[in-house]
Design a protein around this motif. Sequence first.
Motif, PDB file in Angstrom:
ATOM      1  N   VAL A 182      13.364 -88.585 -38.360  1.00 20.82           N
ATOM      2  CA  VAL A 182      13.233 -89.057 -36.990  1.00 20.82           C
ATOM      3  C   VAL A 182      11.753 -89.274 -36.685  1.00 20.82           C
ATOM      4  O   VAL A 182      10.957 -88.347 -36.800  1.00 20.82           O
ATOM      5  N   PRO A 183      11.371 -90.482 -36.293  1.00 20.95           N
ATOM      6  CA  PRO A 183       9.955 -90.708 -35.964  1.00 20.95           C
ATOM      7  C   PRO A 183       9.559 -89.956 -34.698  1.00 20.95           C
ATOM      8  O   PRO A 183      10.307 -89.900 -33.731  1.00 20.95           O
ATOM      9  N   SER A 184       8.395 -89.349 -34.734  1.00 23.66           N
ATOM     10  CA  SER A 184       7.883 -88.628 -33.570  1.00 23.66           C
ATOM     11  C   SER A 184       6.371 -88.706 -33.595  1.00 23.66           C
ATOM     12  O   SER A 184       5.762 -88.676 -34.662  1.00 23.66           O
ATOM     13  N   GLY A 185       5.763 -88.804 -32.437  1.00 29.04           N
ATOM     14  CA  GLY A 185       4.326 -88.967 -32.351  1.00 29.04           C
ATOM     15  C   GLY A 185       3.635 -87.686 -31.937  1.00 29.04           C
ATOM     16  O   GLY A 185       4.090 -86.577 -32.221  1.00 29.04           O
ATOM     17  N   ASN A 186       2.531 -87.838 -31.244  1.00 29.72           N
ATOM     18  CA  ASN A 186       1.754 -86.701 -30.783  1.00 29.72           C
ATOM     19  C   ASN A 186       2.397 -86.080 -29.550  1.00 29.72           C
ATOM     20  O   ASN A 186       2.859 -86.790 -28.649  1.00 29.72           O
ATOM     21  N   VAL A 187       2.409 -84.769 -29.512  1.00 27.14           N
ATOM     22  CA  VAL A 187       2.943 -84.041 -28.362  1.00 27.14           C
ATOM     23  C   VAL A 187       2.010 -82.889 -28.024  1.00 27.14           C
ATOM     24  O   VAL A 187       1.335 -82.350 -28.898  1.00 27.14           O
ATOM     25  N   ASN A 188       1.950 -82.548 -26.745  1.00 30.88           N
ATOM     26  CA  ASN A 188       1.256 -81.313 -26.354  1.00 30.88           C
ATOM     27  C   ASN A 188       2.099 -80.484 -25.391  1.00 30.88           C
ATOM     28  O   ASN A 188       1.616 -79.549 -24.774  1.00 30.88           O
ATOM     29  N   TYR A 189       3.371 -80.886 -25.300  1.00 30.91           N
ATOM     30  CA  TYR A 189       4.369 -80.118 -24.541  1.00 30.91           C
ATOM     31  C   TYR A 189       5.702 -80.344 -25.219  1.00 30.91           C
ATOM     32  O   TYR A 189       6.073 -81.482 -25.526  1.00 30.91           O
ATOM     33  N   ILE A 190       6.449 -79.267 -25.481  1.00 33.90           N
ATOM     34  CA  ILE A 190       7.748 -79.405 -26.140  1.00 33.90           C
ATOM     35  C   ILE A 190       8.654 -78.260 -25.719  1.00 33.90           C
ATOM     36  O   ILE A 190       8.228 -77.113 -25.603  1.00 33.90           O
ATOM     37  N   ARG A 191       9.907 -78.614 -25.459  1.00 34.53           N
ATOM     38  CA  ARG A 191      10.928 -77.621 -25.147  1.00 34.53           C
ATOM     39  C   ARG A 191      12.230 -78.012 -25.842  1.00 34.53           C
ATOM     40  O   ARG A 191      12.578 -79.189 -25.899  1.00 34.53           O
ATOM     41  N   ASN A 192      12.941 -77.021 -26.349  1.00 39.80           N
ATOM     42  CA  ASN A 192      14.270 -77.253 -26.931  1.00 39.80           C
ATOM     43  C   ASN A 192      15.272 -77.248 -25.785  1.00 39.80           C
ATOM     44  O   ASN A 192      15.989 -76.288 -25.572  1.00 39.80           O
ATOM     45  N   SER A 193      15.336 -78.347 -25.061  1.00 39.42           N
ATOM     46  CA  SER A 193      16.077 -78.392 -23.802  1.00 39.42           C
ATOM     47  C   SER A 193      17.552 -78.705 -23.972  1.00 39.42           C
ATOM     48  O   SER A 193      18.348 -78.409 -23.079  1.00 39.42           O
ATOM     49  N   VAL A 194      17.922 -79.323 -25.091  1.00 36.24           N
ATOM     50  CA  VAL A 194      19.304 -79.785 -25.252  1.00 36.24           C
ATOM     51  C   VAL A 194      19.843 -79.343 -26.606  1.00 36.24           C
ATOM     52  O   VAL A 194      19.166 -79.437 -27.627  1.00 36.24           O
ATOM     53  N   LYS A 195      21.062 -78.837 -26.589  1.00 36.44           N
ATOM     54  CA  LYS A 195      21.842 -78.620 -27.807  1.00 36.44           C
ATOM     55  C   LYS A 195      22.978 -79.643 -27.791  1.00 36.44           C
ATOM     56  O   LYS A 195      23.693 -79.761 -26.787  1.00 36.44           O
ATOM     57  N   ALA A 196      23.118 -80.365 -28.875  1.00 34.29           N
ATOM     58  CA  ALA A 196      24.154 -81.393 -28.957  1.00 34.29           C
ATOM     59  C   ALA A 196      25.076 -81.111 -30.121  1.00 34.29           C
ATOM     60  O   ALA A 196      24.673 -80.516 -31.121  1.00 34.29           O
ATOM     61  N   THR A 197      26.315 -81.535 -29.978  1.00 31.79           N
ATOM     62  CA  THR A 197      27.266 -81.459 -31.091  1.00 31.79           C
ATOM     63  C   THR A 197      27.883 -82.828 -31.325  1.00 31.79           C
ATOM     64  O   THR A 197      28.072 -83.604 -30.389  1.00 31.79           O
ATOM     65  N   VAL A 198      28.162 -83.108 -32.582  1.00 32.58           N
ATOM     66  CA  VAL A 198      28.855 -84.337 -32.971  1.00 32.58           C
ATOM     67  C   VAL A 198      30.061 -83.928 -33.791  1.00 32.58           C
ATOM     68  O   VAL A 198      29.921 -83.287 -34.841  1.00 32.58           O
ATOM     69  N   ASP A 199      31.248 -84.269 -33.310  1.00 28.18           N
ATOM     70  CA  ASP A 199      32.487 -83.941 -34.021  1.00 28.18           C
ATOM     71  C   ASP A 199      32.532 -84.733 -35.326  1.00 28.18           C
ATOM     72  O   ASP A 199      32.449 -85.965 -35.327  1.00 28.18           O
ATOM     73  N   ALA A 200      32.654 -84.035 -36.435  1.00 33.14           N
ATOM     74  CA  ALA A 200      32.654 -84.702 -37.735  1.00 33.14           C
ATOM     75  C   ALA A 200      33.916 -85.521 -37.964  1.00 33.14           C
ATOM     76  O   ALA A 200      33.934 -86.384 -38.849  1.00 33.14           O
ATOM     77  N   ASP A 240      35.958 -87.215 -35.217  1.00 32.00           N
ATOM     78  CA  ASP A 240      36.052 -88.404 -34.371  1.00 32.00           C
ATOM     79  C   ASP A 240      34.721 -88.844 -33.761  1.00 32.00           C
ATOM     80  O   ASP A 240      34.682 -89.803 -32.987  1.00 32.00           O
ATOM     81  N   GLY A 241      33.628 -88.156 -34.095  1.00 28.47           N
ATOM     82  CA  GLY A 241      32.312 -88.596 -33.646  1.00 28.47           C
ATOM     83  C   GLY A 241      31.965 -88.282 -32.208  1.00 28.47           C
ATOM     84  O   GLY A 241      30.937 -88.740 -31.710  1.00 28.47           O
ATOM     85  N   THR A 242      32.808 -87.514 -31.517  1.00 29.76           N
ATOM     86  CA  THR A 242      32.532 -87.179 -30.120  1.00 29.76           C
ATOM     87  C   THR A 242      31.191 -86.475 -29.985  1.00 29.76           C
ATOM     88  O   THR A 242      30.918 -85.498 -30.682  1.00 29.76           O
ATOM     89  N   VAL A 243      30.359 -86.985 -29.083  1.00 32.27           N
ATOM     90  CA  VAL A 243      29.043 -86.389 -28.831  1.00 32.27           C
ATOM     91  C   VAL A 243      29.104 -85.594 -27.532  1.00 32.27           C
ATOM     92  O   VAL A 243      29.547 -86.103 -26.503  1.00 32.27           O
ATOM     93  N   THR A 244      28.665 -84.349 -27.591  1.00 32.49           N
ATOM     94  CA  THR A 244      28.606 -83.502 -26.406  1.00 32.49           C
ATOM     95  C   THR A 244      27.189 -82.971 -26.269  1.00 32.49           C
ATOM     96  O   THR A 244      26.622 -82.436 -27.224  1.00 32.49           O
ATOM     97  N   LEU A 245      26.615 -83.137 -25.079  1.00 31.43           N
ATOM     98  CA  LEU A 245      25.256 -82.682 -24.798  1.00 31.43           C
ATOM     99  C   LEU A 245      25.306 -81.489 -23.861  1.00 31.43           C
ATOM    100  O   LEU A 245      25.979 -81.533 -22.824  1.00 31.43           O
ATOM    101  N   TYR A 246      24.579 -80.441 -24.211  1.00 30.46           N
ATOM    102  CA  TYR A 246      24.521 -79.245 -23.372  1.00 30.46           C
ATOM    103  C   TYR A 246      23.080 -79.021 -22.908  1.00 30.46           C
ATOM    104  O   TYR A 246      22.139 -79.069 -23.709  1.00 30.46           O
ATOM    105  N   ALA A 247      22.920 -78.788 -21.610  1.00 29.69           N
ATOM    106  CA  ALA A 247      21.597 -78.483 -21.053  1.00 29.69           C
ATOM    107  C   ALA A 247      21.265 -77.031 -21.396  1.00 29.69           C
ATOM    108  O   ALA A 247      21.779 -76.102 -20.771  1.00 29.69           O
TER     109      ALA A 247
END
Length: 942
Positions: free
Chosen positions: A609-627, A629-636
């Motif tokens: 995954v391309p990513s550039g310069n950062v000076n602030y970062i938080r692991n704000s989201v946990k996501a799941t992808v059903d292997a 049917d591909g359903t994507v679920t995002l959790y705050a």
Amino acid sequence: MTTSATQRRRSPLVVTVSILTVLIAMFFQFAAVFVDVLWYQQTGFQSVLFTQWVAMAAVGGAAFALTAGTAWLTLWLSYKFRPLTARLSESAERYREAIQPIRRLILWGGPLLIGAFTGATAASQWPVVLQFLNKTPFGSTDPQFNLDLSFFVYDVPFWLFVIGIVETALVIAFLVTVLTGFLYGGFQILGRQVVVSRALRVQASVVAVAYLAVLAAQFWLKQFETLVTPSQGFLATGAGYTEVNVDIPGYQILAGIAAVVIVFFAITAVTGRWRLPIVGTAMLIVSMLVLGGVSWVVQRFQVDPSARTLESEYIQRNIDGTRLGFGLADVNEVEYTATTTAEPGALRADAETTAHIRIIDPALVPDAFAQLEQFRQYYKFPEHLDVDRYTIDGKKQDTVLAVRELNAAGLTSSTWYNDHIVYTHGYGVVAAYGNKRNVDGQPTFLESGIPVSGNLGEYEPRIYFGENSTDYSIVGASSSSGPLELDYPSANSTSDSGNAKYTFEGDGGPKLDNIFTRLIYAMHFQSEQILLSDAITNDSQILYDRHPLVRVNKVAPYLTLDNDPYPAVVDGKVVWVVDGYTTSNEFPYSTSVDMSEAIKDTYTTSPLVPSGNVNYIRNSVKATVDAYDGTVTLYAWDTTDPILTTWQKIFPTTLKPASEMSEQLLSHIRYPSDLFKVQREVLGSYHVTDPGTFYSTEDTWVTPNDPVSDPNAPTLQPPYYLTMQMPGAEAPAFSIYSTFIPKSTGKDARNVLYGYLSANSDPGPDYGKLTLLTLPKQTTIPGPGQVQAQFDSDATVSQQLNLLRQGKTEVIPGNLLTLPVGGGLLYVQPVYVRSTGETSYPLLRKILVAFGDSIAFEDSLDAALDSLFGGNSGVVTPTEPTDPNNPSTGKPVSAELAKALADAKKALTDRQAAYAKNDLVAAAAADVRLQQALQTAYELSR
């Protein structure tokens, strides 16, 4: 026939071909857009697509209107109020005559072209605009201006973007004014005199006033930019002594001077006298040069000689800002007075940690997984397996696991029909105990086989969405003779070719239920088979964009994604867990880090995954992808993050609260590796909180090179996941850890441990708790490189390794783990042996351990620890069962244990014989008996 007649006949053909070419190109573009619409509708995230479209249209449209409108108005005014009696120079007259026939085209086409280019460029900045319009306060202020931190993260980037667009429009207006004035006599050079018409004078003055207003705003914003850009002095980011005392007041003065010059140009528009604006402009330019000179002089002759004291206050700001920006403000620092003497019984208090020591290397066992569990060439395991934990018989167990994915490159007959209709999915999860091996050095599986069986319970094993899925598959249809998809190879199946067949039953992709949709996808994937194949019916679905990272990125475009999605068996299905980060590079006084470089190590040589310069970062989201049917679920996940709150306002229906996570899913959440890598890089310098010590850089740490990487191209040692109990903790926890050595090069390089960082990965109040063990400088604790050198140079170890190398076998050292147990640091390294031959794979044969300057090299971890700690380590580890035919390799065994081991050996022989006969059902039954026998042996050996 004349040439002109031929040309007249060709002209309609050329026009027709041109029109058809444009229409086809437009239809291809429409197909790409329509495919996106269908994908987002099927996934239920169409609001994300439409929000982006509306935002891009609004931002791009505004930029288009501003630049095109300004250019058109300037052209129109310049022409309308041109001097009608002015005598033009010969060159101006020649240009005017050339332009006159296309004047209307220039008047309308020129602004449209300029506006389209500017609008297309500006549209990509829609996140900047939407974040500004939906900004959320951080609740903290910066130390210089006492403004909420959101001002720097949202407001400054937005206003700089607006200024950039307006400045572009005004530059175009100025150029148009000058050119039209030249062409139509608005200004003339008559000898030593410049004659400017009144209309042109007013128009030029208005443009100058507008431009100077923009310039004044730009100067005003620059003072705030000093907090998020590198200083002239020591600070990597933020305003230092010179910026605070010279540059910031200077920008304020320049903004005031620009405002005065605005008044001068306004006066000129009325009086026609240019002296005041010329003097004012000169004053502004001189002031800019003086500011730059004064700033350099102050930095060079005042600050640099006394930087340690003058910059101290601002260094402290940088330390505080960086630790806050990277989530390091609350690191629990523990002074760990590590011993280097291996005393008998020293590990007794660390029995829980030693019981979970992982001897299976996830980077070395993929070949073993492939040979033992791949079964067919069209299946594949990844090059690096994942580490997770599962509850087996009521106890947490570290596991090494992977999904058995489809490998289209392994098909012996690759046709469109096979690639996209028949071979559509992988099958099952394969998992092995992290702390066990069998008597042959193979992984001990707790989930394996086709059909799947083991300790993970009942779940949907089919893998339609994964890291190795093909670009698209067409599923859901069946023929008159039955299902079309290969489900899994089975010798006892009554279907054709001895394989079990299957028809997809989920909702995983858009329907191909009409000819128009099929035509769209045929054009998008450039395959006429989608339009012509009789295997496609109204029940067919097309699955594409199947990589978990691609799917999450499309539904949450504001997230930076972790490069290591991992599978987990959760609530009767396999899901991919993906960690998402909210990031910024505009956090005041926080040092910027190139994330793509920070996450590189032995396991991640080139980020997915391309990513550039950062000076602030938080692991704000946990996501799941059903292997399946591909359903994507995002959790705050981090609801305290103001950037996530801002994006929730923009996409209000896409995120679910973390409270809706099931207990099983929560049990597989872990602290993300990319975030940990970035934090360890930052903490290498910013564990120091004293400005004077920080300035001297006398205590800077770095991550050690991986001791088993190529010495000619060394890579950083990756962080490792394992269950352990940190010193001072009340209970063991699934954690990720890394080590630090002092930063030094050449002859001064020392590979000794200075720090040990871990992050708690178990959900609960301690999740994400960072613990930093600081080791005493007066005691030499060997680092990973030094320990590996000890292993390689030890005479006894070398002798035994040479014995293992006989017969052209290869000895492969595994990952070198470091654990804070026994009051010191214990190193554990599995040693694998690989024989020659195309079908060979590494087998775990030996265990190397070290504590202080003592090392041991034995057949089992238990024996190695006992040898290391004076004959009795104080613990018994659940490693591998002892071979009853060779009791000397371990401790004495009982009759019951010997029987269990004999049963395991027979089951293993039966399983291998079944595989040779291609009888997978018998192999699965033998595998169940093998697992039962091994479990019995494990219980008896405790």
